[in-house]
Design a protein around this motif. Structure first.
Motif, PDB file in Angstrom:
ATOM      1  N   GLN A  40       0.834  -1.204   0.000  1.00  0.00           N
ATOM      2  CA  GLN A  40       0.000   0.000   0.000  1.00  0.00           C
ATOM      3  C   GLN A  40       0.872   1.259   0.000  1.00  0.00           C
ATOM      4  OE1 GLN A  40      -2.324  -0.699   3.497  1.00  0.00           O
ATOM      5  NE2 GLN A  40      -3.829  -1.967   2.440  1.00  0.00           N
ATOM      6  N   ALA A  41       1.930   1.241   0.810  1.00  0.00           N
ATOM      7  CA  ALA A  41       2.825   2.394   0.876  1.00  0.00           C
ATOM      8  C   ALA A  41       3.523   2.602  -0.467  1.00  0.00           C
ATOM      9  CB  ALA A  41       3.850   2.201   1.987  1.00  0.00           C
ATOM     10  N   LYS A  42       3.959   1.506  -1.091  1.00  0.00           N
ATOM     11  CA  LYS A  42       4.586   1.626  -2.414  1.00  0.00           C
ATOM     12  C   LYS A  42       3.594   2.244  -3.395  1.00  0.00           C
ATOM     13  CE  LYS A  42       5.983  -2.581  -3.189  1.00  0.00           C
ATOM     14  NZ  LYS A  42       6.635  -3.750  -3.822  1.00  0.00           N
ATOM     15  N   MET A  90       1.198   4.330  -2.767  1.00  0.00           N
ATOM     16  CA  MET A  90       1.098   5.766  -2.503  1.00  0.00           C
ATOM     17  C   MET A  90       2.256   6.520  -3.148  1.00  0.00           C
ATOM     18  SD  MET A  90      -0.140   5.811   1.490  1.00  0.00           S
ATOM     19  CE  MET A  90      -0.124   7.613   1.598  1.00  0.00           C
ATOM     20  N   LEU A 133       3.183   5.678   6.876  1.00  0.00           N
ATOM     21  CA  LEU A 133       2.788   6.368   5.653  1.00  0.00           C
ATOM     22  C   LEU A 133       1.331   6.077   5.318  1.00  0.00           C
ATOM     23  CD1 LEU A 133       3.469   8.130   3.224  1.00  0.00           C
ATOM     24  CD2 LEU A 133       4.456   6.112   2.110  1.00  0.00           C
ATOM     25  N   VAL A 134       0.944   4.816   5.390  1.00  0.00           N
ATOM     26  CA  VAL A 134      -0.444   4.448   5.118  1.00  0.00           C
ATOM     27  C   VAL A 134      -1.367   5.100   6.145  1.00  0.00           C
ATOM     28  CG1 VAL A 134      -2.069   2.500   5.047  1.00  0.00           C
ATOM     29  CG2 VAL A 134       0.154   2.320   3.913  1.00  0.00           C
ATOM     30  N   ILE A 154       3.581  14.226   1.489  1.00  0.00           N
ATOM     31  CA  ILE A 154       4.401  13.022   1.354  1.00  0.00           C
ATOM     32  C   ILE A 154       5.883  13.390   1.411  1.00  0.00           C
ATOM     33  CG2 ILE A 154       5.007  11.045  -0.112  1.00  0.00           C
ATOM     34  CD1 ILE A 154       2.209  10.852   1.047  1.00  0.00           C
ATOM     35  N   ALA A 203       6.242   2.100   6.315  1.00  0.00           N
ATOM     36  CA  ALA A 203       5.068   1.902   5.469  1.00  0.00           C
ATOM     37  C   ALA A 203       3.782   2.050   6.276  1.00  0.00           C
ATOM     38  CB  ALA A 203       5.133   0.516   4.814  1.00  0.00           C
ATOM     39  N   ASP A 204       3.776   1.503   7.483  1.00  0.00           N
ATOM     40  CA  ASP A 204       2.598   1.585   8.336  1.00  0.00           C
ATOM     41  C   ASP A 204       2.264   3.043   8.658  1.00  0.00           C
ATOM     42  OD1 ASP A 204       0.596   0.086   9.804  1.00  0.00           O
ATOM     43  OD2 ASP A 204       1.560   0.847  11.617  1.00  0.00           O
ATOM     44  N   LEU A 247      11.315   4.096  -0.295  1.00  0.00           N
ATOM     45  CA  LEU A 247      11.037   3.682   1.088  1.00  0.00           C
ATOM     46  C   LEU A 247      12.289   3.134   1.755  1.00  0.00           C
ATOM     47  CD1 LEU A 247       7.576   1.921   0.611  1.00  0.00           C
ATOM     48  CD2 LEU A 247       8.006   4.204   1.538  1.00  0.00           C
TER      49      LEU A 247
END
Length: 198
Positions: free
Chosen positions: A125-127, A129, A163-164, A181, A160-161, A145
């Motif tokens: 999910q982060a990727k 974004m 960022l999401v 971002i 990632a957590d 990342l």
């Protein structure tokens, strides 16, 4: 027993892969059936119990007469001669806990696999974004990342957590801007909250 001879119930013979009464159980025979990785530890438990008479317990593996591995729990204590006070006998119980250990191991493995899948999902999910905001391919997004992770000493999954989390918080109704971002990737510990409508 302290003499090196043991009296086994029929169930203990079966646990070790023998017919009841098929062999004469002795300490050397019993130790020979202990799993090589557990043998020294169990031997130490028996020796201490024989010396002190104190309550003992152990969970260890055995290799039965057929070559199968089983997990046994053993608990017992020493009996002393009333006249001399010496430990003359060890008495106790063997409990076969193979199945419960197998179930626990499977449960742990399932939980580990599930946790791994959840970590992968949040990284994906982060990727996504990063790909949307910067217009890059998947490999480049992961590299972004990874670079931030190395620079800030924050694990990729944690990064990632977070960022999401920018789009998962209460009241968030718009996708974070590139500026938000950018600010997050510059300093994940102090990200700017995304703007909301309304």
């Amino acid at each position: 027993m302290v003499s090196g001879e043991w009296a086994w119930s029929d169930e203990v013979y079966v646990m070790h892969g023998f017919e009841p009464g098929q062999i004469v159980p002795t300490t050397p025979l019993m130790l020979a059936h202990k799993h090589p990785e557990d043998r020294a530890r169990f031997d130490g438990v028996l020796r201490r119990a024989a010396e002190t008479g104190a309550t003992f317990s152990s969970v260890h593996r055995i290799v039965d007469a057929g070559g199968g591995t089983r997990t046994l729990a053993v608990t017992g204590q020493g009996r002393r001669d009333p006249a001399s006070g010496r430990v003359v006998e060890l008495v106790g119980y063997f409990i076969d806990v193979t199945d419960s250990h197998r179930v626990a191991a499977q449960r742990d493995a399932t939980a580990s696999i599930r946790a791994s899948a959840e970590r992968r999902a949040v990284i994906e999910q982060a990727k996504g974004m990063v790909m949307v905001v910067y217009g890059v391919e998947e490999a480049e997004a992961f590299e972004v990342l990874r670079e931030v992770s190395n620079r800030t000493n924050v694990a990729v999954r944690d990064l990632a957590d977070r960022l999401v989390g920018l789009i998962a918080g209460p009241g968030v109704t718009v996708f974070p801007t590139r500026e938000v971002i950018d600010a997050f990737l510059k300093d994940p510990d102090n990200p700017e909250p995304p703007t909301t409508n309304g």
